[in-house]
Design a protein around this motif. Sequence first.
Motif, short mmCIF file in Angstrom:
data_model
loop_
_atom_site.label_atom_id
_atom_site.label_comp_id
_atom_site.label_asym_id
_atom_site.label_seq_id
_atom_site.Cartn_x
_atom_site.Cartn_y
_atom_site.Cartn_z
N GLY A 69 0.83 -1.19 0.00
CA GLY A 69 0.00 0.00 0.00
C GLY A 69 0.86 1.24 0.00
O GLY A 69 1.78 1.38 0.81
N ALA A 70 0.57 2.17 -0.93
CA ALA A 70 1.40 3.36 -1.08
C ALA A 70 0.59 4.63 -0.89
O ALA A 70 0.84 5.65 -1.54
CB ALA A 70 2.09 3.35 -2.44
N GLY A 71 -0.38 4.56 0.02
CA GLY A 71 -1.14 5.76 0.35
C GLY A 71 -0.45 6.55 1.45
O GLY A 71 0.74 6.40 1.71
N LEU A 72 -1.21 7.42 2.12
CA LEU A 72 -0.65 8.25 3.17
C LEU A 72 -0.01 7.42 4.27
O LEU A 72 1.10 7.70 4.73
CB LEU A 72 -1.75 9.14 3.77
N ILE A 73 -0.71 6.36 4.70
CA ILE A 73 -0.19 5.52 5.77
C ILE A 73 1.04 4.76 5.30
O ILE A 73 2.06 4.69 6.00
CB ILE A 73 -1.28 4.54 6.26
N GLY A 74 0.98 4.19 4.10
CA GLY A 74 2.07 3.37 3.62
C GLY A 74 3.37 4.13 3.46
O GLY A 74 4.45 3.61 3.82
N ILE A 75 3.32 5.35 2.96
CA ILE A 75 4.55 6.11 2.74
C ILE A 75 5.17 6.55 4.06
O ILE A 75 6.39 6.46 4.27
CB ILE A 75 4.28 7.33 1.83
N ASP A 76 4.35 6.99 5.01
CA ASP A 76 4.89 7.34 6.33
C ASP A 76 5.46 6.10 7.02
O ASP A 76 6.51 6.16 7.66
CB ASP A 76 3.81 7.97 7.20
N LEU A 77 4.79 4.98 6.86
CA LEU A 77 5.26 3.73 7.46
C LEU A 77 6.62 3.34 6.88
O LEU A 77 7.53 2.94 7.61
CB LEU A 77 4.23 2.64 7.21
N GLY B 112 1.80 8.03 -4.50
CA GLY B 112 2.52 7.39 -3.40
C GLY B 112 3.71 6.58 -3.89
O GLY B 112 4.80 6.67 -3.32
N LEU B 113 3.52 5.78 -4.93
CA LEU B 113 4.64 4.99 -5.45
C LEU B 113 5.73 5.87 -6.04
O LEU B 113 6.92 5.60 -5.88
CB LEU B 113 4.15 3.99 -6.50
N ARG B 114 5.33 6.94 -6.71
CA ARG B 114 6.33 7.86 -7.26
C ARG B 114 7.12 8.50 -6.12
O ARG B 114 8.34 8.64 -6.20
CB ARG B 114 5.66 8.93 -8.12
N ARG B 115 6.43 8.87 -5.07
CA ARG B 115 7.10 9.48 -3.93
C ARG B 115 8.04 8.49 -3.26
O ARG B 115 9.16 8.83 -2.87
CB ARG B 115 6.06 9.99 -2.93
N ALA B 116 7.59 7.23 -3.13
CA ALA B 116 8.45 6.21 -2.52
C ALA B 116 9.72 6.01 -3.34
O ALA B 116 10.82 5.87 -2.78
CB ALA B 116 7.68 4.90 -2.40
N ALA B 117 9.58 6.01 -4.66
CA ALA B 117 10.76 5.84 -5.52
C ALA B 117 11.70 7.04 -5.38
O ALA B 117 12.92 6.87 -5.33
CB ALA B 117 10.32 5.68 -6.97
N GLU B 118 11.12 8.24 -5.29
CA GLU B 118 11.94 9.44 -5.11
C GLU B 118 12.70 9.42 -3.79
O GLU B 118 13.79 9.98 -3.68
CB GLU B 118 11.06 10.69 -5.18
N MET B 119 12.13 8.75 -2.79
CA MET B 119 12.77 8.66 -1.48
C MET B 119 13.83 7.55 -1.44
O MET B 119 14.48 7.34 -0.42
CB MET B 119 11.71 8.42 -0.40
N GLY B 120 13.97 6.84 -2.56
CA GLY B 120 15.01 5.83 -2.65
C GLY B 120 14.60 4.43 -2.29
O GLY B 120 15.44 3.53 -2.19
N TYR B 121 13.29 4.17 -2.11
CA TYR B 121 12.83 2.85 -1.75
C TYR B 121 12.56 2.02 -3.01
O TYR B 121 12.13 2.54 -4.03
CB TYR B 121 11.53 2.92 -0.92
N ALA B 122 12.80 0.73 -2.93
CA ALA B 122 12.42 -0.17 -4.02
C ALA B 122 10.91 -0.23 -4.10
O ALA B 122 10.23 -0.36 -3.07
CB ALA B 122 13.00 -1.56 -3.77
N THR B 123 10.35 -0.13 -5.29
CA THR B 123 8.90 -0.14 -5.46
C THR B 123 8.49 -1.16 -6.51
O THR B 123 9.31 -1.59 -7.33
CB THR B 123 8.37 1.25 -5.88
N ALA B 124 7.21 -1.52 -6.46
CA ALA B 124 6.67 -2.46 -7.46
C ALA B 124 5.17 -2.28 -7.54
O ALA B 124 4.51 -1.89 -6.57
CB ALA B 124 7.01 -3.89 -7.08
N THR B 125 4.64 -2.54 -8.72
CA THR B 125 3.20 -2.60 -8.89
C THR B 125 2.78 -4.06 -8.85
O THR B 125 3.59 -4.97 -8.89
CB THR B 125 2.77 -1.97 -10.21
N GLY B 126 1.48 -4.28 -8.74
CA GLY B 126 0.99 -5.65 -8.70
C GLY B 126 0.55 -6.09 -7.33
O GLY B 126 0.09 -7.23 -7.15
N GLY B 127 0.67 -5.21 -6.32
CA GLY B 127 0.16 -5.51 -4.99
C GLY B 127 0.77 -6.75 -4.38
O GLY B 127 1.98 -6.96 -4.38
N ILE B 128 -0.09 -7.63 -3.86
CA ILE B 128 0.37 -8.82 -3.14
C ILE B 128 1.16 -9.75 -4.05
O ILE B 128 2.10 -10.42 -3.60
CB ILE B 128 -0.84 -9.57 -2.52
#
Length: 288
Positions: free
Chosen positions: A14-22, A46-62
């Motif tokens: 999850g890459a919403g408000l909770i997921g990114i702060d988490l 959210g996913l774009r922001r996570a990638a900008e913060m340097g975290y590995a990201t992926a689509t496709g959920g579970i």
Amino acid sequence: MTADERRPRVAVLGAGLIGIDLAEKIQRSQKLDLRLVAGRDQESLGLRRAAEMGYATATGGITALLETGPLDVVFDATNADSHSEHWAALRHTDTTLIDLTPTGLGAVIVPSINGGHAAWHRHINLVSCGGQAAIPVLHAISQRCTPTYIEVVSTAASASAGRATRLNLDQYIATTASAIRSFTNTRDVKVLANLSPAQPAPPFRVAMTVLAEGIRPAPVRTSIAAAAEDIRAFTPGFKVTAVTVDESRISVAVEVAATSGRIPAYAGNLDIINGAAVLLAEQHTVAR
């Protein structure tokens, strides 16, 4: 580093408000290794922001999580309607699933009350942000008297509530009320939730009313103060703003301000449940 010394591998679903702060809180932890932030929509902010913060990201959920390899802990920061599907996908693995959605599934854990039990379970439920703010206080009160009625009103800034939170309000109310009944042994419980559009945005607030007979004010006040101190161990912005006690009624008001990370101070509802989630993951993996 030996296998025993390695940090547990964790992912956020999850890459919403909770997921990114988490994700940011996990990244600051010296005990957890954030491997992935997974969402469904590649174009999500959210996913774009996570990638900008340097975290590995992926689509496709579970599905993306299952393809990343072994994970010790997954945090579900999606929505209540999807959570059962996520647990079904993970239950036959060795992964522990910590649920930040208000499903009511899994072992209900409130860190300052029964956090030590988390290591016994692989499916953990954190109730709700309002539950994490109110239940430690209400549990402390219930050790000093026998409540006959409990009412809890949570108010969060509209800007701190994403789409999933808004869709899950009915589950939020039902799950929070059920957990309060369980932790206080009180049948008559009412839970209300408000989203405030006020500007400037108000802090996260929770107002509690407890009816009981033969209340002794001094011990009740002492127990409330001790519960607040326990919560501040993982949510420094938690504070009790008002306590009124007489022989038959207790009124308590608390506020939670976010004190770190990229989220604004008014988003204390995110701060408290994410702080609880990270603390439990740290304790859980060490114990296991």
